[in-house]
Scaffold this motif. Structure first.
Motif, PDB file in Angstrom:
ATOM      1  N   LYS A  50      -8.222   3.479   0.287  1.00  0.00           N
ATOM      2  CA  LYS A  50      -7.958   3.821  -1.123  1.00  0.00           C
ATOM      3  C   LYS A  50      -7.425   2.618  -1.907  1.00  0.00           C
ATOM      4  CE  LYS A  50      -5.259   7.329  -0.627  1.00  0.00           C
ATOM      5  NZ  LYS A  50      -5.201   7.155   0.835  1.00  0.00           N
ATOM      6  N   SER A  51      -6.586   1.803  -1.267  1.00  0.00           N
ATOM      7  CA  SER A  51      -5.957   0.690  -2.011  1.00  0.00           C
ATOM      8  C   SER A  51      -7.005  -0.246  -2.612  1.00  0.00           C
ATOM      9  CB  SER A  51      -5.028  -0.114  -1.102  1.00  0.00           C
ATOM     10  OG  SER A  51      -4.151   0.761  -0.453  1.00  0.00           O
ATOM     11  N   SER A  52      -7.969  -0.674  -1.797  1.00  0.00           N
ATOM     12  CA  SER A  52      -8.956  -1.605  -2.351  1.00  0.00           C
ATOM     13  C   SER A  52      -9.922  -0.874  -3.277  1.00  0.00           C
ATOM     14  CB  SER A  52      -9.704  -2.356  -1.240  1.00  0.00           C
ATOM     15  OG  SER A  52     -10.430  -1.451  -0.461  1.00  0.00           O
ATOM     16  N   ARG A  57       0.245   7.500  -8.908  1.00  0.00           N
ATOM     17  CA  ARG A  57       0.109   7.824  -7.487  1.00  0.00           C
ATOM     18  C   ARG A  57       0.810   9.144  -7.232  1.00  0.00           C
ATOM     19  NH1 ARG A  57       4.146   4.087  -3.802  1.00  0.00           N
ATOM     20  NH2 ARG A  57       6.118   4.760  -4.697  1.00  0.00           N
ATOM     21  N   ASP A  64      -4.185   7.754  -7.751  1.00  0.00           N
ATOM     22  CA  ASP A  64      -4.199   7.597  -6.293  1.00  0.00           C
ATOM     23  C   ASP A  64      -3.728   8.939  -5.734  1.00  0.00           C
ATOM     24  OD1 ASP A  64      -3.646   7.050  -3.635  1.00  0.00           O
ATOM     25  OD2 ASP A  64      -2.530   5.204  -4.030  1.00  0.00           O
TER      26      ASP A  64
END
Ligand code: Z5A
Length: 212
Positions: free
Chosen positions: A21-23, A44, A102
Protein backbone atom coordinates in the motif's frame (compact mmCIF):
# COMPACT_ATOMS: atom_id res chain seq x y z
CA UNK A 1 -19.51 25.98 1.01
CA UNK A 2 -19.25 27.42 -2.49
CA UNK A 3 -21.98 25.63 -4.49
CA UNK A 4 -20.19 26.32 -7.78
CA UNK A 5 -17.24 24.15 -6.63
CA UNK A 6 -17.57 20.56 -7.90
CA UNK A 7 -17.19 18.04 -5.06
CA UNK A 8 -13.92 16.13 -4.95
CA UNK A 9 -13.62 12.35 -5.12
CA UNK A 10 -12.64 9.88 -2.42
CA UNK A 11 -10.13 7.22 -3.57
CA UNK A 12 -9.03 4.45 -1.18
CA UNK A 13 -6.20 1.92 -1.21
CA UNK A 14 -6.88 -1.36 0.61
CA UNK A 15 -5.05 -4.62 1.17
CA UNK A 16 -3.60 -7.08 3.63
CA UNK A 17 -0.29 -6.54 5.37
CA UNK A 18 2.61 -6.36 2.95
CA UNK A 19 0.37 -5.84 -0.08
CA UNK A 20 2.41 -2.76 -1.01
CA UNK A 21 0.00 0.00 0.00
CA UNK A 22 2.79 2.47 0.85
CA UNK A 23 4.28 2.59 -2.63
CA UNK A 24 0.81 2.38 -4.24
CA UNK A 25 -0.28 5.45 -2.27
CA UNK A 26 2.77 7.41 -3.44
CA UNK A 27 1.96 6.45 -7.04
CA UNK A 28 -1.75 7.32 -6.79
CA UNK A 29 -0.93 10.60 -5.03
CA UNK A 30 1.30 11.61 -7.93
CA UNK A 31 -1.37 10.59 -10.48
CA UNK A 32 -4.10 12.59 -8.71
CA UNK A 33 -1.84 15.61 -8.30
CA UNK A 34 -1.17 15.68 -12.04
CA UNK A 35 -4.84 15.02 -12.88
CA UNK A 36 -6.20 17.83 -10.67
CA UNK A 37 -3.20 20.18 -10.54
CA UNK A 38 -3.54 19.92 -6.76
CA UNK A 39 -2.38 17.43 -4.14
CA UNK A 40 -5.10 15.22 -2.64
CA UNK A 41 -5.78 15.28 1.10
CA UNK A 42 -4.17 12.07 2.39
CA UNK A 43 -5.70 10.12 5.27
CA UNK A 44 -4.93 6.87 7.07
CA UNK A 45 -7.19 4.59 9.10
CA UNK A 46 -7.45 4.07 11.90
CA UNK A 47 -6.22 7.63 12.49
CA UNK A 48 -6.05 10.92 10.64
CA UNK A 49 -7.40 13.28 13.34
CA UNK A 50 -5.91 13.89 16.81
CA UNK A 51 -8.62 11.80 18.48
CA UNK A 52 -8.50 9.06 15.84
CA UNK A 53 -4.70 8.84 16.20
CA UNK A 54 -5.18 8.15 19.93
CA UNK A 55 -7.59 5.34 18.99
CA UNK A 56 -4.98 4.02 16.53
CA UNK A 57 -2.51 3.67 19.40
CA UNK A 58 -5.13 1.86 21.51
CA UNK A 59 -6.01 -0.69 18.83
CA UNK A 60 -2.41 -1.44 17.84
CA UNK A 61 -0.88 -1.95 21.30
CA UNK A 62 -0.89 -5.29 23.13
CA UNK A 63 -2.33 -5.01 26.67
CA UNK A 64 -2.11 -8.32 28.56
CA UNK A 65 -3.95 -6.94 31.62
CA UNK A 66 -6.96 -5.68 29.66
CA UNK A 67 -7.05 -7.40 26.25
CA UNK A 68 -9.18 -5.65 23.67
CA UNK A 69 -12.29 -7.75 22.95
CA UNK A 70 -13.48 -8.13 19.35
CA UNK A 71 -16.53 -5.91 19.78
CA UNK A 72 -14.51 -3.10 21.39
CA UNK A 73 -11.93 -3.33 18.59
CA UNK A 74 -14.71 -2.96 16.03
CA UNK A 75 -16.39 -0.03 17.80
CA UNK A 76 -13.05 1.77 18.17
CA UNK A 77 -12.40 1.42 14.42
CA UNK A 78 -15.78 3.05 13.75
CA UNK A 79 -15.28 5.77 16.37
CA UNK A 80 -12.02 6.71 14.65
CA UNK A 81 -13.66 6.55 11.20
CA UNK A 82 -16.65 8.68 12.25
CA UNK A 83 -14.28 11.43 13.47
CA UNK A 84 -12.22 11.29 10.29
CA UNK A 85 -15.22 11.36 7.96
CA UNK A 86 -16.94 14.21 9.83
CA UNK A 87 -13.91 16.41 10.46
CA UNK A 88 -11.59 15.76 7.51
CA UNK A 89 -12.99 13.75 4.60
CA UNK A 90 -16.44 15.31 4.10
CA UNK A 91 -15.24 18.92 4.55
CA UNK A 92 -12.40 18.33 2.08
CA UNK A 93 -14.73 16.80 -0.54
CA UNK A 94 -17.23 19.63 -0.09
CA UNK A 95 -14.42 22.11 -0.78
CA UNK A 96 -13.60 20.40 -4.06
CA UNK A 97 -10.50 18.60 -2.75
CA UNK A 98 -9.82 14.98 -3.64
CA UNK A 99 -9.10 12.63 -0.76
CA UNK A 100 -6.73 9.65 -0.89
CA UNK A 101 -7.29 7.14 1.92
CA UNK A 102 -4.90 4.52 3.27
CA UNK A 103 -7.68 2.05 4.24
CA UNK A 104 -11.34 2.82 4.99
CA UNK A 105 -14.55 0.88 5.72
CA UNK A 106 -13.62 -2.17 3.65
CA UNK A 107 -10.83 -2.88 6.17
CA UNK A 108 -13.37 -3.22 8.98
CA UNK A 109 -15.63 -5.45 6.87
CA UNK A 110 -12.62 -7.66 5.98
CA UNK A 111 -10.71 -7.74 9.30
CA UNK A 112 -13.45 -7.42 11.92
CA UNK A 113 -16.22 -8.86 9.70
CA UNK A 114 -14.35 -11.69 7.97
CA UNK A 115 -11.32 -12.12 10.21
CA UNK A 116 -13.22 -11.98 13.52
CA UNK A 117 -16.37 -13.63 12.11
CA UNK A 118 -18.68 -10.70 12.92
CA UNK A 119 -19.79 -9.59 9.43
CA UNK A 120 -23.51 -8.95 10.22
CA UNK A 121 -22.57 -6.84 13.27
CA UNK A 122 -19.94 -4.89 11.31
CA UNK A 123 -22.37 -4.25 8.46
CA UNK A 124 -24.96 -2.95 10.95
CA UNK A 125 -22.45 -0.63 12.65
CA UNK A 126 -21.18 0.51 9.26
CA UNK A 127 -24.70 1.38 8.06
CA UNK A 128 -25.52 3.25 11.28
CA UNK A 129 -22.23 5.16 11.33
CA UNK A 130 -21.54 6.00 7.71
CA UNK A 131 -25.15 6.23 6.48
CA UNK A 132 -24.22 5.18 2.95
CA UNK A 133 -21.09 7.35 2.63
CA UNK A 134 -18.48 5.40 0.65
CA UNK A 135 -15.40 5.90 -1.57
CA UNK A 136 -15.86 6.72 -5.27
CA UNK A 137 -13.14 4.18 -6.07
CA UNK A 138 -11.26 1.58 -4.03
CA UNK A 139 -8.14 -0.18 -5.30
CA UNK A 140 -7.87 -3.46 -3.40
CA UNK A 141 -4.31 -4.85 -3.60
CA UNK A 142 -4.87 -8.60 -3.41
CA UNK A 143 -2.15 -10.83 -2.03
CA UNK A 144 -2.04 -14.30 -0.42
CA UNK A 145 -1.48 -13.71 3.33
CA UNK A 146 1.67 -15.85 3.43
CA UNK A 147 3.33 -13.70 0.76
CA UNK A 148 2.24 -10.41 2.35
CA UNK A 149 3.21 -11.39 5.88
CA UNK A 150 6.65 -12.55 4.67
CA UNK A 151 7.19 -9.10 3.12
CA UNK A 152 5.89 -7.32 6.24
CA UNK A 153 8.03 -9.46 8.57
CA UNK A 154 11.14 -7.72 7.24
CA UNK A 155 9.89 -4.47 8.81
CA UNK A 156 10.45 -5.47 12.47
CA UNK A 157 8.16 -6.04 15.47
CA UNK A 158 4.54 -7.00 14.71
CA UNK A 159 1.65 -5.06 16.28
CA UNK A 160 -1.40 -6.68 17.96
CA UNK A 161 -3.40 -7.24 14.74
CA UNK A 162 -0.34 -8.37 12.75
CA UNK A 163 0.17 -11.13 15.36
CA UNK A 164 -3.09 -12.92 14.39
CA UNK A 165 -2.89 -16.49 13.03
CA UNK A 166 -2.73 -16.99 9.27
CA UNK A 167 -6.36 -18.20 9.05
CA UNK A 168 -7.51 -14.78 10.35
CA UNK A 169 -5.86 -13.17 7.30
CA UNK A 170 -7.25 -15.89 4.99
CA UNK A 171 -10.77 -15.06 6.17
CA UNK A 172 -10.08 -11.34 5.76
CA UNK A 173 -8.82 -11.89 2.20
CA UNK A 174 -11.86 -14.02 1.28
CA UNK A 175 -14.13 -11.26 2.57
CA UNK A 176 -12.23 -8.59 0.62
CA UNK A 177 -12.64 -10.65 -2.58
CA UNK A 178 -16.32 -11.47 -1.98
CA UNK A 179 -17.17 -7.82 -1.33
CA UNK A 180 -15.08 -6.64 -4.29
CA UNK A 181 -16.95 -9.04 -6.60
CA UNK A 182 -20.26 -7.51 -5.57
CA UNK A 183 -19.25 -3.82 -5.85
CA UNK A 184 -18.16 -2.21 -9.09
CA UNK A 185 -16.50 0.69 -7.26
CA UNK A 186 -13.83 -1.78 -6.07
CA UNK A 187 -10.97 -2.73 -8.46
CA UNK A 188 -8.94 -5.83 -7.60
CA UNK A 189 -5.21 -5.49 -8.36
CA UNK A 190 -2.95 -8.57 -8.31
CA UNK A 191 -0.37 -7.40 -5.76
CA UNK A 192 1.63 -10.65 -5.78
CA UNK A 193 3.28 -9.52 -9.05
CA UNK A 194 6.60 -7.67 -9.15
CA UNK A 195 6.20 -4.02 -8.12
CA UNK A 196 6.48 -2.56 -11.63
CA UNK A 197 3.63 -4.81 -12.84
CA UNK A 198 1.48 -3.86 -9.83
CA UNK A 199 2.10 -0.18 -10.55
CA UNK A 200 1.29 -0.62 -14.25
CA UNK A 201 -2.08 -2.21 -13.31
CA UNK A 202 -2.83 0.57 -10.81
CA UNK A 203 -2.15 3.28 -13.39
CA UNK A 204 -4.26 1.51 -15.98
CA UNK A 205 -7.18 1.24 -13.50
CA UNK A 206 -6.86 4.95 -12.65
CA UNK A 207 -6.80 5.94 -16.33
CA UNK A 208 -9.86 3.82 -17.06
CA UNK A 209 -11.85 4.91 -14.01
CA UNK A 210 -10.94 8.57 -13.67
CA UNK A 211 -10.10 9.92 -17.09
CA UNK A 212 -12.52 8.07 -19.42
N1 Z5A B 1 -7.38 -2.44 10.62
C1 Z5A B 1 -8.50 -3.15 11.01
O1 Z5A B 1 -8.40 -4.24 11.57
N2 Z5A B 1 -9.73 -2.62 10.78
C2 Z5A B 1 -9.91 -1.41 10.22
O2 Z5A B 1 -11.05 -0.96 10.05
C3 Z5A B 1 -8.73 -0.68 9.82
C4 Z5A B 1 -7.49 -1.23 10.03
C5 Z5A B 1 -8.88 0.65 9.17
C6 Z5A B 1 -3.37 -0.85 10.48
O3 Z5A B 1 -2.04 -1.01 10.47
C7 Z5A B 1 -3.90 -2.15 11.04
O4 Z5A B 1 -5.25 -2.00 11.43
C8 Z5A B 1 -3.86 -3.23 9.99
C9 Z5A B 1 -5.32 -3.48 9.64
C10 Z5A B 1 -6.05 -3.01 10.87
N3 Z5A B 1 -3.27 -4.36 10.59
N4 Z5A B 1 -2.99 -5.42 10.06
N5 Z5A B 1 -2.65 -6.43 9.77
P1 Z5A B 1 -1.01 -0.14 9.67
O5 Z5A B 1 -1.67 1.06 9.11
O6 Z5A B 1 0.14 0.06 10.58
O7 Z5A B 1 -0.48 -1.15 8.63
P2 Z5A B 1 -0.92 -1.60 7.23
O8 Z5A B 1 -1.92 -0.62 6.69
O9 Z5A B 1 -1.40 -2.99 7.27
O10 Z5A B 1 0.47 -1.66 6.48
P3 Z5A B 1 1.41 -0.61 5.75
O11 Z5A B 1 2.71 -0.68 6.42
O12 Z5A B 1 0.81 0.75 5.72
O13 Z5A B 1 1.50 -1.05 4.25
P4 Z5A B 1 1.64 -2.48 3.59
O14 Z5A B 1 0.79 -2.53 2.37
O15 Z5A B 1 1.37 -3.55 4.62
O16 Z5A B 1 3.13 -2.67 3.21
P5 Z5A B 1 4.23 -1.85 2.45
O17 Z5A B 1 5.08 -1.14 3.50
O18 Z5A B 1 3.70 -1.02 1.36
O19 Z5A B 1 5.09 -3.03 1.82
C11 Z5A B 1 5.68 -4.03 2.66
C12 Z5A B 1 7.04 -4.45 2.11
O20 Z5A B 1 6.86 -5.18 0.89
C13 Z5A B 1 7.96 -3.28 1.80
O21 Z5A B 1 9.25 -3.63 2.19
C14 Z5A B 1 7.85 -3.16 0.29
O22 Z5A B 1 9.03 -2.63 -0.30
C15 Z5A B 1 7.64 -4.59 -0.15
N6 Z5A B 1 6.84 -4.71 -1.38
C16 Z5A B 1 5.75 -3.98 -1.70
N7 Z5A B 1 5.27 -4.34 -2.90
C17 Z5A B 1 6.07 -5.36 -3.35
C18 Z5A B 1 6.08 -6.15 -4.55
N8 Z5A B 1 5.16 -6.03 -5.51
N9 Z5A B 1 7.05 -7.08 -4.65
C19 Z5A B 1 7.97 -7.25 -3.68
N10 Z5A B 1 8.03 -6.52 -2.54
C20 Z5A B 1 7.09 -5.58 -2.38
Amino acid sequence: MDHSTPAGKFIVIEGLEGAGKSSAIALVKQFLTELNQAEPVCTREPGGTPLAEKIRTLVKEVNHDDPLCDEAECLLMYAARAQLVANVIKPALANGRWVLGDRHNLSSLAYQGGGRGMLPLVQAISAATLKGFKPDLTLYLDIPPKVGLARAANRGALDRIEQQAIDFFERARNTYLTLANADDTIEVIDASQPMDAVHRDILSALQRRLTA
